[in-house]
Design a protein around this motif. Structure first.
Motif, PDB file in Angstrom:
ATOM      1  N   SER A 142      28.030 -68.431  22.828  1.00 52.96           N
ATOM      2  CA  SER A 142      28.982 -68.287  23.945  1.00 52.96           C
ATOM      3  C   SER A 142      30.035 -67.233  23.620  1.00 52.96           C
ATOM      4  N   GLY A 143      30.417 -67.117  22.345  1.00 57.86           N
ATOM      5  CA  GLY A 143      31.373 -66.077  21.961  1.00 57.86           C
ATOM      6  C   GLY A 143      30.765 -64.691  22.090  1.00 57.86           C
ATOM      7  N   TYR A 144      29.498 -64.552  21.720  1.00 57.49           N
ATOM      8  CA  TYR A 144      28.818 -63.256  21.838  1.00 57.49           C
ATOM      9  C   TYR A 144      28.664 -62.868  23.316  1.00 57.49           C
ATOM     10  N   ALA A 145      28.368 -63.873  24.142  1.00 55.17           N
ATOM     11  CA  ALA A 145      28.254 -63.601  25.583  1.00 55.17           C
ATOM     12  C   ALA A 145      29.600 -63.159  26.148  1.00 55.17           C
ATOM     13  N   GLY A 146      30.715 -63.648  25.545  1.00 53.62           N
ATOM     14  CA  GLY A 146      32.045 -63.272  26.019  1.00 53.62           C
ATOM     15  C   GLY A 146      32.556 -62.010  25.360  1.00 53.62           C
ATOM     16  N   ASP A 153      26.110 -62.081  13.603  1.00 53.62           N
ATOM     17  CA  ASP A 153      26.633 -63.446  13.733  1.00 53.62           C
ATOM     18  C   ASP A 153      25.628 -64.336  14.443  1.00 53.62           C
ATOM     19  N   LEU A 154      24.952 -63.820  15.467  1.00 51.84           N
ATOM     20  CA  LEU A 154      23.931 -64.584  16.170  1.00 51.84           C
ATOM     21  C   LEU A 154      22.771 -64.945  15.255  1.00 51.84           C
ATOM     22  N   VAL A 155      22.310 -63.989  14.466  1.00 52.87           N
ATOM     23  CA  VAL A 155      21.186 -64.210  13.560  1.00 52.87           C
ATOM     24  C   VAL A 155      21.573 -65.232  12.487  1.00 52.87           C
ATOM     25  N   THR A 156      22.753 -65.090  11.930  1.00 50.99           N
ATOM     26  CA  THR A 156      23.214 -66.004  10.870  1.00 50.99           C
ATOM     27  C   THR A 156      23.357 -67.433  11.383  1.00 50.99           C
TER      28      THR A 156
END
Length: 160
Positions: A142-146, A153-156
Motif C-alpha cells: 500500500s505504501g508503494y502504491a501511494g 522494498d516490495l521484493v524484500t
C-alpha cells in the motif's frame, strides 16, 4: 513445571516393557533367596532297588528293597551361607536396577513432554511471524502504491 508433577510414577510408566522386565528380574532374584534359604532345610528321600538273581539260590530270585533317607545338612564349608549372601546381593542389585529403570522412564517421559511443548511453542511463534510478515507485506504494497518506497522494498517484504 513442578517436580512433583513431573517425577510421579503413573500407570503408563509401570506398563513400559523395560520397567516390566526390570520388575520381573527383581522377582527372580527374590526367588533365588528363597532357594538359598531352602538349602538349609533337611531333605527326605525314598530310595528303591530291585534285583533279579539268575543263579539258583535257596531264597527268592527277585529282590526289592525300599529305604527312607533323611539328609540333614550339618556342614558344607559355608557354601549355603555364601549362596544366600550372593542371592541377597543380587536382590539389592535388581532393586537398584528397577529404581534406575523407573527414573529413566520418568526422565524420558519428561523429555518427550518438553519436546512437545517446545514444538508447540515454535509453531505458535512461526505462525505469529508469518502473520507479521503478511501484514508488513500488505503495508509495503500500500505504501508503494501511494508512492512510498522502492521495488526492492516490495521484493524484500514478499520474500519475508
Amino acid at each position: 513445571m513442578p517436580v512433583a508433577r513431573t517425577c510421579r510414577l503413573n500407570q503408563d510408566l509401570e506398563r513400559r516393557p523395560d520397567v516390566i522386565a526390570s520388575r520381573k528380574r527383581l522377582e527372580v532374584a527374590e526367588r533365588a533367596v528363597t532357594d538359598a534359604d531352602l538349602m538349609f532345610a533337611p531333605t527326605l528321600g525314598v530310595v528303591s532297588q530291585a534285583g533279579y538273581a539268575t543263579e539258583v539260590t535257596l531264597g527268592p530270585k527277585t529282590t526289592w528293597s525300599v529305604q527312607g533317607v533323611l539328609n540333614v545338612p550339618f556342614y558344607d564349608g559355608g557354601a549355603r551361607d555364601g549362596a544366600r549372601r550372593d542371592a541377597l546381593a543380587a536382590v539389592e542389585q535388581a532393586r537398584q536396577a528397577l529404581v534406575t529403570t523407573r527414573l529413566n522412564a520418568v526422565i524420558a517421559s519428561a523429555r518427550a513432554e518438553r519436546s512437545v511443548q517446545v514444538s508447540e511453542s515454535s509453531r505458535t511463534v512461526s505462525l505469529a511471524q508469518r502473520e507479521l510478515a503478511r501484514r508488513i507485506d500488505a503495508r509495503t504494497r500500500s505504501g508503494y502504491a501511494g508512492g512510498l518506497g522502492t521495488s526492492l522494498d516490495l521484493v524484500t517484504s514478499a520474500q519475508a
